[in-house]
Enzyme design. Sequence first.
Site, PDB file in Angstrom:
ATOM      1  N   ARG A   1       0.821  -1.215   0.000  1.00 24.97           N
ATOM      2  CA  ARG A   1       0.000   0.000   0.000  1.00 24.97           C
ATOM      3  C   ARG A   1       0.857   1.268   0.000  1.00 24.97           C
ATOM      4  NH1 ARG A   1      -4.539  -1.964   4.464  1.00 24.97           N
ATOM      5  NH2 ARG A   1      -5.810  -3.179   2.998  1.00 24.97           N
TER       6      ARG A   1
ATOM      7  N   GLU B   1      -1.555  -9.199  -4.882  1.00 24.04           N
ATOM      8  CA  GLU B   1      -2.835  -9.894  -5.009  1.00 24.04           C
ATOM      9  C   GLU B   1      -2.644 -11.370  -5.356  1.00 24.04           C
ATOM     10  OE1 GLU B   1      -5.680  -8.922  -4.100  1.00 24.04           O
ATOM     11  OE2 GLU B   1      -5.144  -6.843  -3.699  1.00 24.04           O
TER      12      GLU B   1
ATOM     13  N   GLN C   1      -5.234 -17.461  -1.218  1.00 17.93           N
ATOM     14  CA  GLN C   1      -5.068 -18.660  -0.388  1.00 17.93           C
ATOM     15  C   GLN C   1      -4.020 -18.498   0.716  1.00 17.93           C
ATOM     16  OE1 GLN C   1      -7.072 -21.269  -1.136  1.00 17.93           O
ATOM     17  NE2 GLN C   1      -7.830 -20.412  -3.040  1.00 17.93           N
ATOM     18  N   THR C   2      -3.591 -17.252   0.997  1.00 13.19           N
ATOM     19  CA  THR C   2      -2.495 -17.060   1.952  1.00 13.19           C
ATOM     20  C   THR C   2      -2.785 -15.860   2.851  1.00 13.19           C
ATOM     21  OG1 THR C   2      -1.003 -17.852   0.204  1.00 13.19           O
ATOM     22  CG2 THR C   2       0.016 -16.910   2.162  1.00 13.19           C
TER      23      THR C   2
ATOM     24  N   LEU D   1       5.319 -20.538  -0.075  1.00  8.29           N
ATOM     25  CA  LEU D   1       3.988 -19.944  -0.253  1.00  8.29           C
ATOM     26  C   LEU D   1       2.984 -20.932  -0.828  1.00  8.29           C
ATOM     27  CD1 LEU D   1       4.499 -16.295  -1.600  1.00  8.29           C
ATOM     28  CD2 LEU D   1       3.364 -16.996   0.508  1.00  8.29           C
TER      29      LEU D   1
ATOM     30  N   TYR E   1       1.040 -23.330  -3.900  1.00  9.61           N
ATOM     31  CA  TYR E   1       0.277 -22.996  -5.121  1.00  9.61           C
ATOM     32  C   TYR E   1       1.213 -22.361  -6.150  1.00  9.61           C
ATOM     33  CZ  TYR E   1      -3.687 -23.640  -1.937  1.00  9.61           C
ATOM     34  OH  TYR E   1      -4.581 -24.162  -1.035  1.00  9.61           O
TER      35      TYR E   1
ATOM     36  N   TYR F   1     -11.186 -11.638 -10.209  1.00  9.60           N
ATOM     37  CA  TYR F   1     -10.816 -10.952  -8.964  1.00  9.60           C
ATOM     38  C   TYR F   1      -9.522 -10.157  -9.129  1.00  9.60           C
ATOM     39  CZ  TYR F   1      -8.839  -9.934  -4.474  1.00  9.60           C
ATOM     40  OH  TYR F   1      -8.262  -9.263  -3.441  1.00  9.60           O
TER      41      TYR F   1
ATOM     42  N   ASP G   1     -13.755 -11.812  -4.106  1.00 12.52           N
ATOM     43  CA  ASP G   1     -13.223 -13.119  -3.719  1.00 12.52           C
ATOM     44  C   ASP G   1     -14.078 -13.657  -2.575  1.00 12.52           C
ATOM     45  OD1 ASP G   1     -12.498 -11.534  -1.596  1.00 12.52           O
ATOM     46  OD2 ASP G   1     -10.369 -12.057  -1.638  1.00 12.52           O
TER      47      ASP G   1
ATOM     48  N   CYS H   1     -19.325  -7.970  15.400  1.00 15.99           N
ATOM     49  CA  CYS H   1     -20.443  -7.139  14.944  1.00 15.99           C
ATOM     50  C   CYS H   1     -20.574  -5.846  15.736  1.00 15.99           C
ATOM     51  CB  CYS H   1     -21.749  -7.932  15.011  1.00 15.99           C
ATOM     52  SG  CYS H   1     -21.777  -9.359  13.884  1.00 15.99           S
TER      53      CYS H   1
ATOM     54  N   CYS I   1     -18.444  -3.194  14.281  1.00 16.85           N
ATOM     55  CA  CYS I   1     -18.520  -3.056  12.825  1.00 16.85           C
ATOM     56  C   CYS I   1     -19.132  -1.715  12.411  1.00 16.85           C
ATOM     57  CB  CYS I   1     -19.332  -4.201  12.234  1.00 16.85           C
ATOM     58  SG  CYS I   1     -19.380  -4.152  10.421  1.00 16.85           S
TER      59      CYS I   1
ATOM     60  N   CYS J   1     -26.425  -3.564   8.205  1.00 18.07           N
ATOM     61  CA  CYS J   1     -26.244  -5.007   7.989  1.00 18.07           C
ATOM     62  C   CYS J   1     -27.544  -5.768   8.213  1.00 18.07           C
ATOM     63  CB  CYS J   1     -25.155  -5.539   8.920  1.00 18.07           C
ATOM     64  SG  CYS J   1     -24.816  -7.294   8.690  1.00 18.07           S
TER      65      CYS J   1
END
Length: 366
Positions: A30, A42, A47-48, A85, A87, A125, A143, A204, A207, A213
């Site tokens: 970022r 990304e 998956q991580t 990592l 995959y 995604y 995702d 919640c 949130c 919600c």
Amino acid sequence: MFSLNDSYVKQFQDHLLTWYDENKRTLPWRENQDPYRVWVSEIMLQQTRVDTVIPYFERFTQLFPTLQDLAYADEEKVLKAWEGLGYYSRVRNLQTAVREVCESYGGIVPNTPKEIAGLKGVGPYTAGAVLSIAYGIPEPAVDGNVMRVLSRILLIEEDISKPKTRVLFEKAVRELISHEDPSSFNQALMELGALICTPKSPACLLCPMRELCRGFESGRQAELPVKLGKTKVRKAKMSAGVLINRDGRILIHKRPSEGLLANMWEFPNTEYVGEHKDAEIDALVGYVQEQTNLGAVVEEKAGYIEHVFSHLKWEIQIWQGKIESEDDLEQLPDDWKWVTVDELDTYPFPVSHQKIIRLIKEALIV
């Protein structure tokens, strides 16, 4: 289904973006909106967990600071940087795709949905994430994390394991997304899922979206998202060998260039059938003989490792032994090598076989 009027959309954007501005984590990807860095992050984050990815991302972008550096790097060096990592098709596809960007797009990551989605390994995604975060284009990035959040907020009860359900969530994001700041909006949805609207025990009461919600309002947030489909995991019984030659070097093998863990290195191993050690030994010795024409002598059991993929569980029995062939031990097929213990660190190994290396270094084997 959900209905989103202008007032609801405005409140949704205001609540979410205000919360994100005040609570977003400081993450290395970022630091800027470089499309290459966003893209790498990304792909790594699929998956991580974020905490796992941070040191990998920092090391990877030091080794390959630009898209061109990655495009033309040695594949084995790239796999080594990705080691752990999992995959691994992700990084092979990424390297293929950035090379295409260099050769077809002048080294500039495409900024249109059609062009970026045409790159190897870039699904809806990833395309949406890069376009929105790096280029500020209001494209959805949906995702499992985002589907969980929106299924609760909008009370969507469709089965998220069905591919067609993603289209429904993409439609919702297109209606909700901020056109003034799509980058922050998509990152905020992801952040909300990571910090507040977690898979289990969502916070919640903390949130920012609580009053909007519908899942919370109806007391059904714990039931969502609906996920009925589940991949059946096959168990494979494996026999692996740490086999030493007369010079004290260890036999390793490179996996095929296609399929599971392509081009990674490993210790000799094969699947076996049976319940007794003879079945494990016979399978391993036979495999080594068939592949290398070398005779292995298996001496003793050295350990046991389990490793779970999304569709497969390896149950690996580890044996140690020797190669006692009178033939020239250097004459191996191209995808086999003799290496010293120290040299093991220079080859990319999958996580399961890294565990075997640790056993070797801890002097529990050989």
